[in-house]
Design a protein around this motif. Structure first.
Motif, PDB file in Angstrom:
ATOM      1  N   GLU A  36      -1.310   6.827   2.072  1.00 43.65           N
ATOM      2  CA  GLU A  36      -0.214   6.818   1.099  1.00 43.65           C
ATOM      3  C   GLU A  36       0.698   5.601   1.287  1.00 43.65           C
ATOM      4  O   GLU A  36       1.254   5.088   0.331  1.00 43.65           O
ATOM      5  N   ARG A  37       0.832   5.165   2.534  1.00 43.36           N
ATOM      6  CA  ARG A  37       1.722   4.018   2.792  1.00 43.36           C
ATOM      7  C   ARG A  37       0.981   2.687   2.651  1.00 43.36           C
ATOM      8  O   ARG A  37       1.564   1.625   2.863  1.00 43.36           O
ATOM      9  N   GLU A  42       4.501  13.971  -4.214  1.00 41.76           N
ATOM     10  CA  GLU A  42       5.913  14.315  -3.998  1.00 41.76           C
ATOM     11  C   GLU A  42       6.500  14.990  -5.238  1.00 41.76           C
ATOM     12  O   GLU A  42       7.306  15.918  -5.133  1.00 41.76           O
ATOM     13  N   PRO A  60      -3.435  14.860   8.605  1.00 39.48           N
ATOM     14  CA  PRO A  60      -2.220  14.466   7.883  1.00 39.48           C
ATOM     15  C   PRO A  60      -1.792  13.028   8.181  1.00 39.48           C
ATOM     16  O   PRO A  60      -1.340  12.309   7.294  1.00 39.48           O
ATOM     17  N   SER A  61      -1.985  12.598   9.441  1.00 34.51           N
ATOM     18  CA  SER A  61      -1.560  11.235   9.791  1.00 34.51           C
ATOM     19  C   SER A  61      -2.383  10.202   9.018  1.00 34.51           C
ATOM     20  O   SER A  61      -1.894   9.165   8.594  1.00 34.51           O
ATOM     21  N   LEU A  90       2.336  17.079   2.476  1.00 34.89           N
ATOM     22  CA  LEU A  90       1.314  16.178   3.027  1.00 34.89           C
ATOM     23  C   LEU A  90       0.296  16.971   3.851  1.00 34.89           C
ATOM     24  O   LEU A  90      -0.915  16.810   3.724  1.00 34.89           O
ATOM     25  N   ARG A  91       0.830  17.882   4.681  1.00 34.70           N
ATOM     26  CA  ARG A  91      -0.031  18.662   5.580  1.00 34.70           C
ATOM     27  C   ARG A  91      -0.992  19.565   4.794  1.00 34.70           C
ATOM     28  O   ARG A  91      -2.189  19.608   5.083  1.00 34.70           O
ATOM     29  N   SER A 148      -1.181  10.155   5.448  1.00 36.86           N
ATOM     30  CA  SER A 148       0.110   9.479   5.409  1.00 36.86           C
ATOM     31  C   SER A 148      -0.085   7.958   5.395  1.00 36.86           C
ATOM     32  O   SER A 148       0.567   7.226   4.654  1.00 36.86           O
ATOM     33  N   LYS A 149      -1.016   7.481   6.250  1.00 35.33           N
ATOM     34  CA  LYS A 149      -1.282   6.033   6.296  1.00 35.33           C
ATOM     35  C   LYS A 149      -1.863   5.534   4.982  1.00 35.33           C
ATOM     36  O   LYS A 149      -1.533   4.449   4.519  1.00 35.33           O
ATOM     37  N   ARG A 171       1.139   9.199  -3.358  1.00 30.78           N
ATOM     38  CA  ARG A 171       2.347   9.743  -2.751  1.00 30.78           C
ATOM     39  C   ARG A 171       3.354  10.178  -3.821  1.00 30.78           C
ATOM     40  O   ARG A 171       3.917  11.266  -3.758  1.00 30.78           O
TER      41      ARG A 171
END
Lengths: 340, 118
Positions: free
Chosen positions: B43-44, B14, B36-37, B25-26, B40-41, B10
């Motif tokens: 990355e988190r 960024e 993308p979701s 992200l997309r 995102s997960k 991430r």
């Protein structure tokens, strides 16, 4: 010193400058139609796999071991381009310059002269990187090249056979010369940190013979640039050279145990899918006149007609393509997201 | 302490996105062919790192070294696995011997392309 790293040929000259490093990738691409029209730049479809010939000593012809170097697989009538990259030197805002001589079957792709190890300024028989981002073929006229297309050695189509009458060498020969360090440091003086930051933002079963050579295919718009430096700027006392053997894809698996890459799509299918072609023009650079020797070459299709042969599987023309003008990024490897 | 895989990805993405919207992200998710979701997960840190193939694509998209990114994900490249499996004891011994050796003391093994007569 030359190394193979992830299918890139990496030339480094630590004795000249710690960051004097130059890389070549051998890119798969479409064969452009050989129809007398001048075509745009085709895309990069990924790099050819590269192997040390020494690692397959039991499978390759004895001549390849004598030449040393590396090998890559190509299908008959498949095209290739060479992608150049030199290391960016932080603090000087420049990439390290190299003079690069490229020959196919020991015929210089720029001057058409037969291979010699040295550099020649008149006629210029080399390219200057990073000015020259890539090379797609033989320089036949000012601003026009004929695409590198693989043909079996001995069939009479390669540039080597057309010029020398013999098909003995094949492959590609490359020699790289770095710029002299003191010249580099004088021409590209150190910059302050702010300037640098601003800049950053911006056979075996031998059913067929393994040896392939490069023959002249269709015409493409591409300028080969004049050397913008002085001939004495090049460190001609230091060079690294490499012989790149081209193995017929039919025997690649027998030699290496690995499958060669698939056959690329045809130019017509690619264009019909609305995938991009590319155009690149450096307004600040002067282009070389084409070589009189290379101008005499007959393209594969012309020669095939004269021989009453069908040397390539298809040669369909293309509709007006979608063309992407390349700016600073200069990347032709943008087709990964495409759909076929 | 070493950053976890997702956090590193991430931060790097960024950083690149600040200069170029192609690193959103997309867009990156589309380039490596995941939702993308899901990215995102990852990355988190809510999802474990993706497969070797996806990590290699991610490394290419972000201009990162694939071996370094794989190591951060607790994986090693399949070609290295194959090489180790061929001589497991030798490689285990080598790595243990070298693990605490400072970089300057480690001799870099370089295989040069051999030139011949032509």
């Amino acid at each position: 010193m030359i190394e193979l790293k992830r299918d890139k040929l990496v030339f480094s000259f630590p004795e000249v400058h710690p960051e004097a490093r130059f890389e070549i990738e051998f890119e798969r691409t479409l064969r452009i139609p050989d129809d007398g029209r001048d075509h745009f730049l085709p895309p990069g479809l990924g790099a050819f796999p590269l192997k040390h010939v020494d690692d397959f000593a039991d499978g390759v012809p004895a001549g390849w071991l004598e030449h040393g170097g590396i090998m890559l697989p190509m299908h008959q009538a498949e095209a290739m381009w060479l992608n150049f990259h030199s290391a960016y030197i932080r603090g000087r805002g420049a990439r390290y310059p190299f003079a690069v001589k490229i020959a196919a079957g020991k015929i210089d792709a720029v001057s058409g002269e037969q291979w010699t190890n040295g550099l020649h300024g008149v006629p210029q028989d080399y390219l200057v990187v990073p000015k020259q981002p890539w090379l797609d073929g033989f320089c036949v006229e000012k601003g026009i090249i004929r695409q590198f297309v693989a043909m079996p050695l001995g069939a009479g189509y390669t540039a080597e056979e057309q010029i020398t009458g013999k098909g003995e060498i094949g492959g590609l020969q490359i020699v790289v010369y770095p710029m002299k360090r003191e010249v580099f440091e004088r021409r590209f003086p150190k910059r302050d940190r702010r300037d640098s930051l601003l800049e950053e933002q911006s056979c075996i079963s031998m059913a067929s013979a393994p040896d392939m050579g490069l023959a002249p295919g269709g015409r493409m718009r591409q300028e080969i640039y004049e050397d913008p430096f002085d001939f004495d700027d090049w460190d001609r006392s230091r060079s690294s050279r490499c012989f790149v053997h081209i193995a017929n894809s039919l025997v690649w698996r027998a030699i290496t145990g690995e499958a060669p890459p698939t056959v690329p799509p045809t130019a017509a299918v690619y264009t019909a899918a609305d995938l991009p072609w590319f155009d690149y023009y450096d307004e600040g650079a002067a282009a070389l006149e084409g070589s009189d020797i290379l101008k005499q070459l007959r393209s594969i299709i012309e020669l095939g007609r004269a021989k009453r042969e069908t040397p390539v599987p298809e040669n369909d023309g293309i509709d007006t393509p979608r063309v992407v003008r390349l700016g600073d990024r200069r990347s032709r490897n943008q087709v990964r997201e495409g759909m076929f | 302490m070493m950053k976890h895989f997702g956090e590193y990805v991430r931060e790097r993405r960024e950083e690149l996105r600040a200069k170029n919207p192609e690193f959103s992200l997309r867009k990156i998710a589309a380039r490596i062919d995941v939702e993308p979701s899901y990215l995102s997960k990852v990355e988190r840190g809510e999802q474990p790192p993706p497969s070797e193939a996806k990590i290699k694509l991610l490394a290419e998209a972000l201009g990162e070294d694939p071996d370094a990114l794989l190591a951060m994900a607790g994986k090693i490249s399949s070609d290295l696995q194959k090489a180790i499996l061929q001589r497991p004891q030798l490689f285990a011994e080598l790595i243990r011997e070298m693990k605490n050796m400072p970089d300057h003391a480690m001799l870099r093994l370089v295989r040069e392309v051999r030139d011949g007569n032509w």
